[in-house]
Design a protein around this motif. Structure first.
Motif, PDB file in Angstrom:
ATOM      1  N   CYS A   1      27.987 -12.430 -18.756  1.00 18.80           N
ATOM      2  CA  CYS A   1      28.069 -13.877 -18.854  1.00 18.80           C
ATOM      3  C   CYS A   1      27.968 -14.327 -20.312  1.00 18.80           C
ATOM      4  N   MET A   2      27.027 -13.761 -21.054  1.00 17.63           N
ATOM      5  CA  MET A   2      26.880 -14.106 -22.468  1.00 17.63           C
ATOM      6  C   MET A   2      28.127 -13.730 -23.262  1.00 17.63           C
ATOM      7  N   GLU A   3      28.682 -12.565 -22.956  1.00 14.75           N
ATOM      8  CA  GLU A   3      29.884 -12.105 -23.662  1.00 14.75           C
ATOM      9  C   GLU A   3      31.074 -13.014 -23.361  1.00 14.75           C
ATOM     10  N   LEU A   4      31.224 -13.423 -22.108  1.00 14.86           N
ATOM     11  CA  LEU A   4      32.323 -14.321 -21.751  1.00 14.86           C
ATOM     12  C   LEU A   4      32.142 -15.698 -22.372  1.00 14.86           C
ATOM     13  N   ARG A   5      30.904 -16.162 -22.479  1.00 14.11           N
ATOM     14  CA  ARG A   5      30.661 -17.454 -23.130  1.00 14.11           C
ATOM     15  C   ARG A   5      30.985 -17.396 -24.610  1.00 14.11           C
ATOM     16  N   GLU A   6      30.730 -16.245 -25.248  1.00 16.43           N
ATOM     17  CA  GLU A   6      31.103 -16.085 -26.658  1.00 16.43           C
ATOM     18  C   GLU A   6      32.618 -16.128 -26.835  1.00 16.43           C
ATOM     19  N   GLN A   7      33.337 -15.732 -25.789  1.00 16.41           N
ATOM     20  CA  GLN A   7      34.807 -15.781 -25.837  1.00 16.41           C
ATOM     21  C   GLN A   7      35.326 -17.128 -25.324  1.00 16.41           C
ATOM     22  N   SER A   8      34.458 -18.129 -25.279  1.00 14.84           N
ATOM     23  CA  SER A   8      34.747 -19.523 -24.923  1.00 14.84           C
ATOM     24  C   SER A   8      35.188 -19.721 -23.480  1.00 14.84           C
ATOM     25  N   PHE A   9      34.647 -18.925 -22.554  1.00 19.48           N
ATOM     26  CA  PHE A   9      34.833 -19.185 -21.130  1.00 19.48           C
ATOM     27  C   PHE A   9      33.596 -19.929 -20.638  1.00 19.48           C
ATOM     28  N   ASN A  10      33.808 -20.943 -19.825  1.00 19.71           N
ATOM     29  CA  ASN A  10      32.694 -21.732 -19.296  1.00 19.71           C
ATOM     30  C   ASN A  10      32.348 -21.191 -17.915  1.00 19.71           C
TER      31      ASN A  10
ATOM     32  N   VAL B   1      32.837 -12.595  -9.372  1.00 16.30           N
ATOM     33  CA  VAL B   1      34.054 -11.982  -9.913  1.00 16.30           C
ATOM     34  C   VAL B   1      33.877 -10.471 -10.041  1.00 16.30           C
ATOM     35  N   MET B   2      32.705 -10.040 -10.473  1.00 19.01           N
ATOM     36  CA  MET B   2      32.474  -8.600 -10.589  1.00 19.01           C
ATOM     37  C   MET B   2      32.526  -7.932  -9.219  1.00 19.01           C
ATOM     38  N   ARG B   3      32.069  -8.637  -8.180  1.00 15.34           N
ATOM     39  CA  ARG B   3      32.159  -8.087  -6.824  1.00 15.34           C
ATOM     40  C   ARG B   3      33.598  -7.957  -6.379  1.00 15.34           C
ATOM     41  N   THR B   4      34.406  -9.000  -6.631  1.00 14.88           N
ATOM     42  CA  THR B   4      35.801  -8.953  -6.188  1.00 14.88           C
ATOM     43  C   THR B   4      36.599  -7.905  -6.946  1.00 14.88           C
ATOM     44  N   LEU B   5      36.261  -7.694  -8.228  1.00 19.37           N
ATOM     45  CA  LEU B   5      36.960  -6.680  -9.027  1.00 19.37           C
ATOM     46  C   LEU B   5      36.347  -5.294  -8.855  1.00 19.37           C
ATOM     47  N   MET B   6      35.252  -5.203  -8.088  1.00 19.77           N
ATOM     48  CA  MET B   6      34.527  -3.952  -7.859  1.00 19.77           C
ATOM     49  C   MET B   6      34.061  -3.309  -9.165  1.00 19.77           C
ATOM     50  N   LEU B   7      33.501  -4.130 -10.038  1.00 12.29           N
ATOM     51  CA  LEU B   7      32.934  -3.644 -11.297  1.00 12.29           C
ATOM     52  C   LEU B   7      31.445  -3.427 -11.089  1.00 12.29           C
ATOM     53  N   VAL B   8      30.992  -2.219 -11.297  1.00  6.41           N
ATOM     54  CA  VAL B   8      29.590  -1.875 -11.094  1.00  6.41           C
ATOM     55  C   VAL B   8      29.034  -1.375 -12.415  1.00  6.41           C
TER      56      VAL B   8
ATOM     57  N   ALA C   1      36.938 -10.059 -18.116  1.00  5.20           N
ATOM     58  CA  ALA C   1      35.790  -9.348 -17.550  1.00  5.20           C
ATOM     59  C   ALA C   1      36.096  -7.859 -17.405  1.00  5.20           C
ATOM     60  N   LYS C   2      37.309  -7.530 -16.963  1.00  2.39           N
ATOM     61  CA  LYS C   2      37.705  -6.116 -16.861  1.00  2.39           C
ATOM     62  C   LYS C   2      37.709  -5.454 -18.231  1.00  2.39           C
ATOM     63  N   HIS C   3      38.200  -6.185 -19.225  1.00  2.00           N
ATOM     64  CA  HIS C   3      38.266  -5.630 -20.586  1.00  2.00           C
ATOM     65  C   HIS C   3      36.866  -5.370 -21.143  1.00  2.00           C
ATOM     66  N   ILE C   4      35.949  -6.317 -20.947  1.00  2.00           N
ATOM     67  CA  ILE C   4      34.572  -6.144 -21.427  1.00  2.00           C
ATOM     68  C   ILE C   4      33.908  -4.974 -20.704  1.00  2.00           C
TER      69      ILE C   4
END
Length: 70
Positions: free
Chosen positions: A23-32, A41-48, A6-9
């Motif tokens: 979410c769509m990008e992570l699903r393409e990378q085969s994360f469920n 997760v974005m809240r905990t990593l402070m990604l805005v 998620a940080k990399h994306i």
């Protein structure tokens, strides 16, 4: 887990992806994952995500000077 992905994306896409696109990008990378898990997760990593600025129409400047019809 997918925190590093998620940080990399987020960095790769110049912080423009929010929950749904991330979410769509992570699903393409085969994360469920679902979009609410991605939100958490974005809240905990402070990604805005960046939001687009408002569209500003150009203001009129000085009126054009019309030459005299001679």
């Amino acid at each position: 887990m997918f925190h590093a992905a998620a940080k990399h994306i987020h960095a790769e896409m110049n912080a423009t992806y929010f929950r749904r696109r991330m979410c769509m990008e992570l699903r393409e990378q085969s994360f469920n994952v679902g979009r609410y898990r991605v939100r958490q997760v974005m809240r905990t990593l402070m990604l805005v995500a960046k939001r687009p600025g408002c569209h500003c129409y150009p203001r009129g400047g000085k009126p054009a000077v019309v030459a005299a019809n001679l």
